[in-house]
Every structure is written in C-alpha cells, then in structure tokens.
Design a protein around this motif. Structure first.
Motif, PDB file in Angstrom:
ATOM      1  N   LEU A  59       0.902  -0.998  -0.093  1.00 52.45           N
ATOM      2  CA  LEU A  59       0.017   0.072  -0.132  1.00 52.45           C
ATOM      3  C   LEU A  59       0.801   1.409   0.211  1.00 52.45           C
ATOM      4  N   LYS A  63       0.732   4.418  -2.818  1.00 55.44           N
ATOM      5  CA  LYS A  63       0.510   5.773  -2.262  1.00 55.44           C
ATOM      6  C   LYS A  63       1.459   6.540  -2.425  1.00 55.44           C
ATOM      7  N   TYR A  69      -4.069   5.929  -6.124  1.00 55.34           N
ATOM      8  CA  TYR A  69      -3.369   4.823  -6.000  1.00 55.34           C
ATOM      9  C   TYR A  69      -4.425   3.663  -6.085  1.00 55.34           C
ATOM     10  N   GLN A  70      -5.730   3.673  -5.718  1.00 53.70           N
ATOM     11  CA  GLN A  70      -6.814   2.651  -5.999  1.00 53.70           C
ATOM     12  C   GLN A  70      -6.961   2.287  -7.185  1.00 53.70           C
ATOM     13  N   SER A  71      -6.972   3.485  -7.983  1.00 60.23           N
ATOM     14  CA  SER A  71      -7.100   3.037  -9.479  1.00 60.23           C
ATOM     15  C   SER A  71      -5.869   2.320  -9.847  1.00 60.23           C
ATOM     16  N   ASN A  74      -6.030  -1.114  -8.637  1.00 58.82           N
ATOM     17  CA  ASN A  74      -7.121  -1.929  -9.769  1.00 58.82           C
ATOM     18  C   ASN A  74      -6.578  -2.233 -11.063  1.00 58.82           C
TER      19      ASN A  74
END
Length: 99
Positions: A59, A63, A69-71, A74
């Motif tokens: 993570l 980040k 960062y979530q995209s 994914n």
C-alpha cells in the motif's frame, strides 16, 4: 415570615439597538450561494465498494506514487487477471510452444 422573591423578567425594549460597527447582513454581503462540488451519484456504477487487506509495504508503494493509488491497484490486478484467464495458454505452455 420571609417574603418570596421572584426573578424579574428582562426589560423589553421596543426599539432595536443599532450598532454601526456591526450592521445586519444583507444578501449582497453574503454573495451567491456556494454549491458543493463533487462527483455525485453514478448513473451506472461500474465498481463495487469492498474492503481488502493489503500488506503495509504494498500500500505504501502505491500511495507513494501520488493520488489515484486505488485505480493503479485496480489496473495492476486487472493485468494479473488477464494474464491468468482460462482458455489462454499459461506462460510455461507458451514457452514450450516457442521451443
């Protein structure tokens, strides 16, 4: 015998007190209403809200690359899924075919 003492009501003033240093607000002073900006509800949601547990270092890596960062997580997971889709030859099978 003691006399009962009752609290006095505050005096009522008929004239409003005017303070020149603190005038009442007007619509011109307030200006136009500020609308909250945001994404709003999705018409056709394409993603599912979920919770997963990731290692702290993984993570931190995503980040550290900035917002979104979530995209990126994914996208990385999508690439891993595409590599391992059923019906596609595995990496070992592709290597054998190349030989």
């Amino acid at each position: 015998m003691k006399h009962a003492i009752t609290a006095r009501l505050p005096r009522k003033t008929s004239a409003k007190v005017s303070d020149p240093d603190n005038p009442p607000w007007t619509e011109d002073m307030l200006g136009a209403p500020v609308l909250k900006r945001g994404r709003g509800p999705q018409i056709a949601p394409t993603k599912v809200l979920t919770s997963i547990r990731l290692d702290e270092d993984v993570l931190a890596y995503f980040k550290s690359q900035g917002s979104g960062y979530q995209s990126r997580i994914n996208d990385t997971l999508r690439k891993a899924v595409k590599r391992n889709l059923p019906g596609r030859p595995s990496a070992a099978a592709r290597k054998r075919e190349a030989d």
